[in-house]
Design an enzyme around this catalytic site. Sequence first.
Site, PDB file in Angstrom:
ATOM      1  CE1 TYR A  48      43.880  23.130  44.779  1.00  0.00           C
ATOM      2  CE2 TYR A  48      42.357  21.325  45.209  1.00  0.00           C
ATOM      3  CZ  TYR A  48      42.587  22.628  44.814  1.00  0.00           C
ATOM      4  OH  TYR A  48      41.538  23.436  44.447  1.00  0.00           O
ATOM      5  CG  ASP A  62      32.726  23.693  47.033  1.00  0.00           C
ATOM      6  OD1 ASP A  62      33.039  24.757  47.609  1.00  0.00           O
ATOM      7  OD2 ASP A  62      33.218  23.333  45.947  1.00  0.00           O
ATOM      8  CG  ASP A  89      39.346  26.211  46.221  1.00  0.00           C
ATOM      9  OD1 ASP A  89      39.176  27.393  45.881  1.00  0.00           O
ATOM     10  OD2 ASP A  89      38.483  25.323  46.030  1.00  0.00           O
ATOM     11  CG  ASP A  91      35.862  28.829  47.899  1.00  0.00           C
ATOM     12  OD1 ASP A  91      36.154  27.856  47.183  1.00  0.00           O
ATOM     13  OD2 ASP A  91      35.329  28.692  49.010  1.00  0.00           O
ATOM     14  CG  HIS A 116      42.748  27.815  42.710  1.00  0.00           C
ATOM     15  ND1 HIS A 116      41.381  27.840  42.842  1.00  0.00           N
ATOM     16  CD2 HIS A 116      43.140  26.584  43.114  1.00  0.00           C
ATOM     17  CE1 HIS A 116      40.957  26.678  43.298  1.00  0.00           C
ATOM     18  NE2 HIS A 116      42.006  25.894  43.486  1.00  0.00           N
ATOM     19  CD  GLU A 118      35.558  29.374  42.594  1.00  0.00           C
ATOM     20  OE1 GLU A 118      34.341  29.139  42.509  1.00  0.00           O
ATOM     21  OE2 GLU A 118      36.377  28.586  43.074  1.00  0.00           O
ATOM     22  CB  CYS A 126      30.824  21.599  43.153  1.00  0.00           C
ATOM     23  SG  CYS A 126      31.949  20.383  42.432  1.00  0.00           S
ATOM     24  NE  ARG A 161      37.007  26.789  39.800  1.00  0.00           N
ATOM     25  CZ  ARG A 161      36.327  26.031  40.650  1.00  0.00           C
ATOM     26  NH1 ARG A 161      36.950  25.468  41.674  1.00  0.00           N
ATOM     27  NH2 ARG A 161      35.029  25.838  40.506  1.00  0.00           N
ATOM     28  CD  GLU A 191      36.737  22.688  37.964  1.00  0.00           C
ATOM     29  OE1 GLU A 191      37.410  21.843  37.315  1.00  0.00           O
ATOM     30  OE2 GLU A 191      36.646  22.668  39.194  1.00  0.00           O
ATOM     31  CG  ASN A 213      39.655  19.392  39.454  1.00  0.00           C
ATOM     32  OD1 ASN A 213      40.047  18.451  40.139  1.00  0.00           O
ATOM     33  ND2 ASN A 213      38.537  20.049  39.732  1.00  0.00           N
TER      34      ASN A 213
END
Length: 322
Positions: A48, A62, A89, A91, A116, A118, A126, A161, A191, A213
Amino acid sequence: MLSSTRTPAQKRQDLRALLTPGAAQPFPGAFTPLSAALIQEKGFPGVYVSGAVIANELGLPDIGLTTLSEVAARGAQIARATDLPCLIDADTGFGEPMNIARTIQELEDAGLAGCHIEDQVNPKRCGHLDGKTMVDLETATKRIRAATEGRRDPGFLVMARTDLRATEGLPAAIDRMKALVDAGAEAIFPEALADLGEFEQVCTALDVPVLANMTEFGKSALYTREQLAEAGVAMVIYPVTLLRAAMGAAERVLETIRDEGTQEARVPEMLTRARLYELVEYESYTRFDGSVFDFEVPAAHDPAAQDPAARRSDRTPPSSKE
């Protein structure tokens, strides 16, 4: 040697084969190409690549400050270093739908197996912090449709996500997950779920693989793979674990040097030179082209330093007995 022996297309097939509900396949988070090689050597099935880790490695929080080019470049470096499939990721997709389509193509070109996207508003937070803001359902589904329509390789996995659990509760989050699947998401990353019961509810409600996660210091407890498998989870990520471990060790070594004037007390905790050479496959490079790697750099005062023929006759392999 040099790079992965498996093609991106093969890795994408590997990722899809792994995502079986109830398998809880463990994907540790790589923060460098070398850490990806270590993940492979230890027998894990996949890697990952966390957006938080990429940001933190750049000295940034982040909160959506990294760019597509930075993420794709780091992803390419990590994917090149391992035969394992890498999930990255992406974002919020780095822009509007057209930008998201380009994001997918850049990540395809980088050799990633999937990503992924989101549903937070940008600038994001985060996923395990409070105060997150979600986009509306139409915007969230447009992001996923743009991702699936933008890809050129149908093997590239598009995962959605959602962070809606934190702001609107689990029932609303499950409704959104179903809508994201209808929009084309092939797997779901819910998440910051509260407990194993919530994971089980999500896995039961969806007919696509679900990711868990297991990040330290987050909203969820650190459940075992067996517990998550029983709940129906297909994939488990440990996104920042290796970075936190490495930075913790680095901090302790720096404090020892500062306080004791030497790192000697910490040497037993370090990776030896021989082990490092083993991880980077030093011997395979030496076998491939000994003229490049089997030599010693002559001292500046050595007359042989001015004589190329003398330098060629004095090659000895580097020692790894440390």
